[in-house]
Design an enzyme around this catalytic site. Structure first.
Site, short mmCIF file in Angstrom:
data_model
loop_
_atom_site.label_atom_id
_atom_site.label_comp_id
_atom_site.label_asym_id
_atom_site.label_seq_id
_atom_site.Cartn_x
_atom_site.Cartn_y
_atom_site.Cartn_z
N VAL A 14 0.84 -1.21 0.00
CA VAL A 14 0.00 0.00 0.00
C VAL A 14 0.87 1.26 0.00
CG1 VAL A 14 -1.82 1.26 1.23
CG2 VAL A 14 -1.86 -1.25 1.17
N GLU A 130 -9.95 6.20 5.74
CA GLU A 130 -10.76 5.66 4.63
C GLU A 130 -10.24 4.30 4.17
OE1 GLU A 130 -13.69 7.25 2.89
OE2 GLU A 130 -13.63 5.07 2.71
N ILE A 137 -13.02 1.48 -1.81
CA ILE A 137 -14.43 1.93 -1.78
C ILE A 137 -14.55 3.06 -0.76
CG2 ILE A 137 -16.83 1.27 -1.37
CD1 ILE A 137 -16.02 -1.66 -1.80
N GLY A 188 -1.69 -15.93 -4.52
CA GLY A 188 -1.37 -14.69 -3.81
C GLY A 188 -2.59 -13.97 -3.27
N LYS A 206 -13.26 -4.46 10.48
CA LYS A 206 -13.89 -3.47 9.59
C LYS A 206 -15.34 -3.21 9.98
CE LYS A 206 -10.79 -5.00 5.89
NZ LYS A 206 -10.62 -5.99 4.83
N GLY A 303 -5.26 -4.29 -2.39
CA GLY A 303 -4.37 -4.05 -3.52
C GLY A 303 -3.70 -2.69 -3.42
N1 HSE Z 1 -6.87 -9.13 3.82
C1 HSE Z 1 -7.92 -8.27 3.38
C2 HSE Z 1 -8.83 -9.00 2.42
C3 HSE Z 1 -7.44 -7.03 2.68
O1 HSE Z 1 -8.61 -10.15 2.08
O2 HSE Z 1 -9.80 -8.38 2.02
C4 HSE Z 1 -6.94 -5.99 3.58
O3 HSE Z 1 -7.93 -5.50 4.42
#
Ligand code: HSE
Length: 436
Positions: A14, A130, A137, A188, A206, A303
């Site tokens: 990131v 964010e 998103i 991956g 989250k 990503g």
């Molecule tokens: N490991 C998380 C996912 C991505 O697979 O969505 C980072 O929050």
């Protein structure tokens, strides 16, 4: 115009994406922010990596993140290290030093957010996040600002790409969980240690953050119910499909009179819902507000560049607002700090939901009547049912039932009685169902 100076902590996926996008779109971003946003320092344990990303640029490189949060030239600290240990110390130190913070660290905020936001409030600095939920998103922006007219009633999200990829593959190919996990690791999509993803912890981080800004409550990650996808069987995905449902790992936050439901678990959802068709590693969040109705947000949840998109949006916001009085900024958790409500998260026993039940039963008269009698006595109404003919030479068969809504403890009591029937073999497979 004088640039705003950014100290970047962590130049992995990131961090690298943030560096690249900020450089590539510098002109466009400056037009939006009103002044250039310049990364002046990058700190990473891997100095070689930092050198290769910043090659040819006038940027200080360091392996000492604490020096960056103390650097008087740095206005905004971007924390992309992850985890709760050193990241917490760095963020608190940056705040103490009067720096604004942008972070993608959902684990840190879900677990230590109350402490961090209180410190930021006291110091009059912004902590923007964010990128912590659903990658690219802009769901935090939507919840915190776009939907601020609404009493938000509930939200439900596919907020972990790894598990959504695995569930999509299990459904497409009829393969067991363990096999698809290996494939996801080879491609991956899943980490070498995928525990946080497959056990639902990442989604719960989250969901916790979204519940706080949707309802104006503190972060209560320790009260969230967390169930991953490791025990999910391909046969249940197939039966759900026959009944017109897809199984997704949902993060759900719902406001009820009695308290807040905060839960992550595999969930059947009607396949005709748009969110049921979010496949592969994509994310989506459905939010129900009393005025707007249902709104759906879809995109890449992880990503380099999708997450950088969210980090940089926060940098632009902080750049625009850092000269404003703190009380004129958007509150960290959407609600004014003195208006937060200490609403309790309900235990999973008190959650109200519908169920998918799969039972292995002896194929003889009266079996179905015994089962439906238990459900009727518990005031649990059956919505749909399949009973398969026994396979050739077998005396047992599967019954699959969908129920209407009931309180979880009521469903558990009925399931225990059903399991005690001599004609029922082994445990009842029980999954939750949401019509959304
Ligand atoms: N490991 C998380 C996912 C991505 O697979 O969505 C980072 O929050």
């Amino acid at each position: 115009m004088k640039p705003i100076n950014v100290g970047l902590l962590g130049i992995g996926t990131v961090g690298g994406g943030t560096y690249t996008v900020l450089k590539r779109n510098a002109e466009e971003i400056t037009r939006r922010a009103g002044r250039p946003i310049r990364i002046t320092t990058v700190a990473d344990k891997n100095l070689e990596l930092a050198r290769s990303v910043a090659a040819g640029d006038e940027v200080k490189l360091s392996d000492d993140a604490f020096a960056v949060v103390a650097d008087p030239e740095v206005d905004i600290v971007v924390e992309l290290i992850g985890g709760y240990g050193i990241a917490r110390e760095l963020v608190l130190k940056a705040i103490e030093n009067g720096k604004h913070v942008v972070t993608a660290n959902k684990a840190l905020l879900a677990v230590h957010g109350n402490e961090i936001f209180a410190a930021a409030q006291k110091k009059g600095v912004m902590v923007a996040f964010e990128a912590a939920v659903a990658g690219g998103i802009p769901i935090i922006k939507a919840l915190r600002e776009g939907l601020s007219a609404n009493r938000i009633q509930w939200l439900a999200g596919i907020i972990n790409g790894t598990t959504n990829f695995i569930l999509s593959e299990m459904r497409d190919k009829g393969l067991p969980f363990a096999e698809v996990l290996k494939e996801a690791q080879a491609l991956g999509y899943a980490e070498a240690d995928p525990t946080f993803d497959i056990e639902g912890v990442d989604a719960a981080h989250k969901a916790t953050i979204m519940s706080a800004i949707a309802f104006g409550i503190p972060m209560q990650f320790d009260k969230a119910y967390v169930e991953g996808i490791t025990k999910l069987q391909a046969v249940d995905i197939a039966y759900a499909e026959q009944l017109g449902y897809r199984i997704k790992l949902l993060g759900i936050a719902r406001r009820r009179d009695e308290g807040v439901e905060l839960r992550v678990h595999p969930t059947l959802i009607p396949e005709k819902r748009l969110i049921a068709n979010v496949e592969g590693a994509m994310n989506a969040v459905l939010v129900q507000g009393d005025a707007v109705g249902a709104t759906l947000y879809y995109g890449k949840g992880a990503g380099a560049e999708p997450t950088a998109s969210a980090v940089i949006a926060d940098l632009v916001d902080v750049t625009r607002l850092h000269t404003a009085d703190p009380e004129h900024r958007v509150p960290h958790l959407a609600f004014q700090p003195d208006q937060m409500q200490d609403v309790a998260v309900l235990p999973i026993d008190e959650v109200v939901t519908s169920y998918y039940l799969r039972l292995r039963v002896e194929d003889k008269p009266g079996v179905l009547a015994d089962i439906t009698r238990i459900l009727a006595d518990s005031q649990i109404s059956i919505d749909a049912m399949i009973q398969k003919e026994p396979a050739e030479g077998e005396a047992q068969t599967d019954i699959i039932m969908l129920t209407h809504q009931t309180v979880e403890k009521n469903a558990n009591a009925a399931i225990a009685k059903i399991e005690a029937l001599p004609v029922v073999q082994g445990k009842v497979t029980r999954l939750r169902l949401e019509n959304l």
